[in-house]
Structures are given as structure tokens and as C-alpha cells.
Design a protein around this motif. Sequence first.
Motif, PDB file in Angstrom:
ATOM      1  N   ARG A 175       9.037  29.100  -5.103  1.00  0.00           N
ATOM      2  CA  ARG A 175       8.117  28.324  -5.922  1.00  0.00           C
ATOM      3  C   ARG A 175       6.727  28.955  -6.083  1.00  0.00           C
ATOM      4  N   ASP A 176       6.471  30.045  -5.384  1.00  0.00           N
ATOM      5  CA  ASP A 176       5.170  30.712  -5.492  1.00  0.00           C
ATOM      6  C   ASP A 176       5.326  32.183  -5.101  1.00  0.00           C
ATOM      7  N   PRO A 177       6.020  32.989  -5.933  1.00  0.00           N
ATOM      8  CA  PRO A 177       6.236  34.397  -5.575  1.00  0.00           C
ATOM      9  C   PRO A 177       4.939  35.155  -5.316  1.00  0.00           C
ATOM     10  N   LEU A 178       3.894  34.835  -6.062  1.00  0.00           N
ATOM     11  CA  LEU A 178       2.602  35.496  -5.857  1.00  0.00           C
ATOM     12  C   LEU A 178       2.070  35.176  -4.459  1.00  0.00           C
ATOM     13  N   GLY A 179       2.077  33.891  -4.091  1.00  0.00           N
ATOM     14  CA  GLY A 179       1.608  33.497  -2.771  1.00  0.00           C
ATOM     15  C   GLY A 179       2.481  34.047  -1.657  1.00  0.00           C
ATOM     16  N   PHE A 180       3.777  34.220  -1.940  1.00  0.00           N
ATOM     17  CA  PHE A 180       4.688  34.791  -0.943  1.00  0.00           C
ATOM     18  C   PHE A 180       4.247  36.202  -0.579  1.00  0.00           C
ATOM     19  N   VAL A 181       3.931  36.997  -1.583  1.00  0.00           N
ATOM     20  CA  VAL A 181       3.479  38.373  -1.323  1.00  0.00           C
ATOM     21  C   VAL A 181       2.134  38.367  -0.605  1.00  0.00           C
ATOM     22  N   TRP A 182       1.231  37.488  -1.037  1.00  0.00           N
ATOM     23  CA  TRP A 182      -0.076  37.420  -0.372  1.00  0.00           C
ATOM     24  C   TRP A 182       0.074  37.047   1.095  1.00  0.00           C
ATOM     25  N   ARG A 183       0.889  36.032   1.372  1.00  0.00           N
ATOM     26  CA  ARG A 183       1.004  35.528   2.746  1.00  0.00           C
ATOM     27  C   ARG A 183       1.800  36.477   3.633  1.00  0.00           C
ATOM     28  N   TYR A 184       3.019  36.844   3.178  1.00  0.00           N
ATOM     29  CA  TYR A 184       3.921  37.576   4.058  1.00  0.00           C
ATOM     30  C   TYR A 184       3.896  39.086   3.834  1.00  0.00           C
ATOM     31  N   GLY A 185       3.382  39.530   2.698  1.00  0.00           N
ATOM     32  CA  GLY A 185       3.260  40.962   2.464  1.00  0.00           C
ATOM     33  C   GLY A 185       1.894  41.491   2.855  1.00  0.00           C
ATOM     34  N   LEU A 193       4.619  36.686  -9.291  1.00  0.00           N
ATOM     35  CA  LEU A 193       3.922  35.911 -10.321  1.00  0.00           C
ATOM     36  C   LEU A 193       3.681  34.481  -9.852  1.00  0.00           C
ATOM     37  N   PRO A 194       2.748  33.778 -10.502  1.00  0.00           N
ATOM     38  CA  PRO A 194       2.506  32.381 -10.118  1.00  0.00           C
ATOM     39  C   PRO A 194       3.710  31.500 -10.408  1.00  0.00           C
ATOM     40  N   GLY A 195       3.889  30.471  -9.563  1.00  0.00           N
ATOM     41  CA  GLY A 195       4.921  29.466  -9.748  1.00  0.00           C
ATOM     42  C   GLY A 195       4.310  28.089  -9.616  1.00  0.00           C
ATOM     43  N   PRO A 196       5.132  27.043  -9.594  1.00  0.00           N
ATOM     44  CA  PRO A 196       4.599  25.675  -9.548  1.00  0.00           C
ATOM     45  C   PRO A 196       3.687  25.408  -8.357  1.00  0.00           C
ATOM     46  N   ASP A 197       4.006  25.969  -7.199  1.00  0.00           N
ATOM     47  CA  ASP A 197       3.181  25.698  -6.023  1.00  0.00           C
ATOM     48  C   ASP A 197       1.882  26.497  -6.016  1.00  0.00           C
ATOM     49  N   THR A 198       1.790  27.507  -6.878  1.00  0.00           N
ATOM     50  CA  THR A 198       0.544  28.273  -6.948  1.00  0.00           C
ATOM     51  C   THR A 198      -0.602  27.370  -7.373  1.00  0.00           C
ATOM     52  N   GLU A 199      -0.338  26.462  -8.298  1.00  0.00           N
ATOM     53  CA  GLU A 199      -1.395  25.615  -8.827  1.00  0.00           C
ATOM     54  C   GLU A 199      -1.489  24.260  -8.135  1.00  0.00           C
ATOM     55  N   ALA A 200      -0.737  24.079  -7.053  1.00  0.00           N
ATOM     56  CA  ALA A 200      -0.793  22.813  -6.323  1.00  0.00           C
ATOM     57  C   ALA A 200      -2.145  22.658  -5.636  1.00  0.00           C
ATOM     58  N   GLY A 201      -2.624  21.427  -5.574  1.00  0.00           N
ATOM     59  CA  GLY A 201      -3.932  21.178  -4.977  1.00  0.00           C
ATOM     60  C   GLY A 201      -4.000  21.519  -3.505  1.00  0.00           C
ATOM     61  N   ALA A 227      13.346  31.487 -12.030  1.00  0.00           N
ATOM     62  CA  ALA A 227      12.601  30.262 -12.299  1.00  0.00           C
ATOM     63  C   ALA A 227      13.505  29.054 -12.475  1.00  0.00           C
ATOM     64  N   LEU A 228      14.826  29.258 -12.538  1.00  0.00           N
ATOM     65  CA  LEU A 228      15.746  28.145 -12.766  1.00  0.00           C
ATOM     66  C   LEU A 228      15.725  27.127 -11.623  1.00  0.00           C
ATOM     67  N   VAL A 229      15.392  27.566 -10.426  1.00  0.00           N
ATOM     68  CA  VAL A 229      15.366  26.657  -9.280  1.00  0.00           C
ATOM     69  C   VAL A 229      14.342  25.547  -9.468  1.00  0.00           C
ATOM     70  N   TRP A 230      13.309  25.786 -10.260  1.00  0.00           N
ATOM     71  CA  TRP A 230      12.272  24.763 -10.454  1.00  0.00           C
ATOM     72  C   TRP A 230      12.827  23.517 -11.134  1.00  0.00           C
ATOM     73  N   GLU A 231      13.964  23.673 -11.826  1.00  0.00           N
ATOM     74  CA  GLU A 231      14.586  22.529 -12.494  1.00  0.00           C
ATOM     75  C   GLU A 231      15.787  21.998 -11.717  1.00  0.00           C
ATOM     76  N   ALA A 232      16.050  22.564 -10.565  1.00  0.00           N
ATOM     77  CA  ALA A 232      17.218  22.125  -9.789  1.00  0.00           C
ATOM     78  C   ALA A 232      17.002  20.732  -9.217  1.00  0.00           C
ATOM     79  N   PRO A 233      17.991  19.842  -9.297  1.00  0.00           N
ATOM     80  CA  PRO A 233      17.824  18.496  -8.756  1.00  0.00           C
ATOM     81  C   PRO A 233      17.731  18.514  -7.231  1.00  0.00           C
TER      82      PRO A 233
END
Length: 305
Positions: free
Chosen positions: A12-22, A259-267, A299-305
Motif C-alpha cells: 500500500r506504500d511502495p515508496l514508504g517501503f523503500v524509505w523505511r526498509y531500504g 511510488l506513492p500508494g494509498p497509505d502514503t497520503e494517510a494522516g 495496484a490491484l490489491v487496493w481494490e481487493a475485498p
Amino acid sequence: MHSANSLRKLLRDPLGFVWRYGLGLQAADSSQETLTLDDRAFGNLMHEVLELAVIALEAGDGAASSEAARRAALEGAVRAVADAWERGRAIPPAVVWRRVLGDVSVASWSALTHPDDAYEGQSSWVEVPFGGRGPKRAGGAVPWDPDLPVEIPGTGFRISGYIDRLDLSGDRASARVRDYKTGKPRGSDDVLAGGRELQRCIYGYAARVLLGGDVAIDASLHYPRERTCIALERPDAALADLARHLAAAGRSLGAGNALPGPDTEAGWNDLAFALPANAGEVYCPRKRASATAALGDAALVWEAP
């Protein structure tokens, strides 16, 4: 090696994943002074109380413990955990702290008295390590070898973590996996919930791998405040869906799509300080369509139930 949290960030946040774990970026610790506890700290406090309470009960009659024994175990756990926090952590002012401990006691009592049918010869464990993690307490008993690897099939991702609670029947044929939550309950139809909810699937799968393929697993989210358990239906299908989405995310990240994902812009994103100012209102919405297109299947996972 991954946890449910790191895999959620990958999905949900590939950009943040690289920042945090890379790159090892993390927010500064702001817990030196606090007027209250945030949801994460409250959850950690409740987990520690439940851990000590269950350990105390298992030293006695376990699932057959009387109400008086459960209350005594809970009261002792609250006192011990409160003392440890007061000596080693920043806590709120006294009047707020007493209220927090009261809320934790109520939620923990709900968890200890949830009306589950006890298994025949049931034993229970809390904070159960797997995938290479060690017990959190020296000499803590575990129901399996915690050093055995657990890999999500078809993805190459090895996982590790701690299961909040595991109830196991005496014949080791049935297991109940609980992940305690202190937030708002998810809908009963949620499975992966857009990649936000991975614990039930991951922990249930880890228990099956380590206990044996024939064990019947009941994996659920437990919300003690609401006295609600939400079971994972069709766990094999859920794991297959998760594996497919993780494989797509791994391929995408390997191709350079951090790249940014839904959790990138989460408060609540604690890495928001590394984004442009007011990113949730300007930068992320402006990049959303292009990022989604570039990520493709990932990005398909963002719509997964």
C-alpha cells in the motif's frame, strides 16, 4: 524477512517501503512527554497485560480457570505492567494514566472471558514467536520450533512475527489464532481489505505450517472493546489472493516502481515529513493516477475485498 506490517507497507506504500526498509528512514521519537497514549501505545499496553494474565492462568487451570482466578490474574498483570511502564517509559499525568489502566482492564477482561468453546485438553500461548523470532520472555514456552522458516508460497517472501494468542487442543488437531485489535472493527466481508488486513491470513498460515497441514485453523480478529471476533472465511483462498498480490508487488518494486500508494497520503503516515508539504492534499492526489498506472497489477490489491 518480513512481518505483516512490512508487507502491508509494500502493498500500500511502495515508496514508504523503500524509505523505511531500504534507506532506514524513521520518524523521531516523540514519546518523551505525553498527555495521553495513542492507539498503538494503548494496544501495546493491552497486549502486555494479556500476555502476563494468560501466563498466570496457564500456570493454573488454564481454560478451566474460575472467574475469581481470571480476575486475580488480570489484576496482577495490570499492576506488573503498569509498574514496568512507570519505571521505563513516558506516561501521561496520573489522572489520565489511571483512566487508561481502567480502560485496559476492561478490554483485557473482555478478551479473557470471550465465550469461545474450550478445546479438549486446551493449552494457550500469547505472543507466540515464529519464523526466526525468539520468545519475548526468557524461558517462555512455545508450541513449536520458532526458528523454522515460514515462506508464503510462490512469492519468495519469508515471514516472521508474534501471534497475539494461540489456543491449541490437546491432540493438536485444532488451533485458534487470535489477533487482538483496539481500533474500529472491520466489516465481516473484509478479507484483505485492500491490503490493510494481513494478520489473520499470515498468522493462520504460519500456524498451519508449524503445526502440520492437517490441523484445523480458526483465525480471527478479536476486538475486546466490542466483544467481537471476525473469523477469516476460506483461508486457503485468502492466502492464494495474498500470494498473487505480493508477487505482483515484488516484481513491480524490483522494476524500480517505488511510488506513492494509498497509505502514503494517510494522516498517520509517520514518514510524511519526507514528502512535499501538504502532500495529502496536493502532491499525492496529483500523482495518484500516474502512480496507479505505472504500478499496474501491483495496484490491484487496493481494490481487493
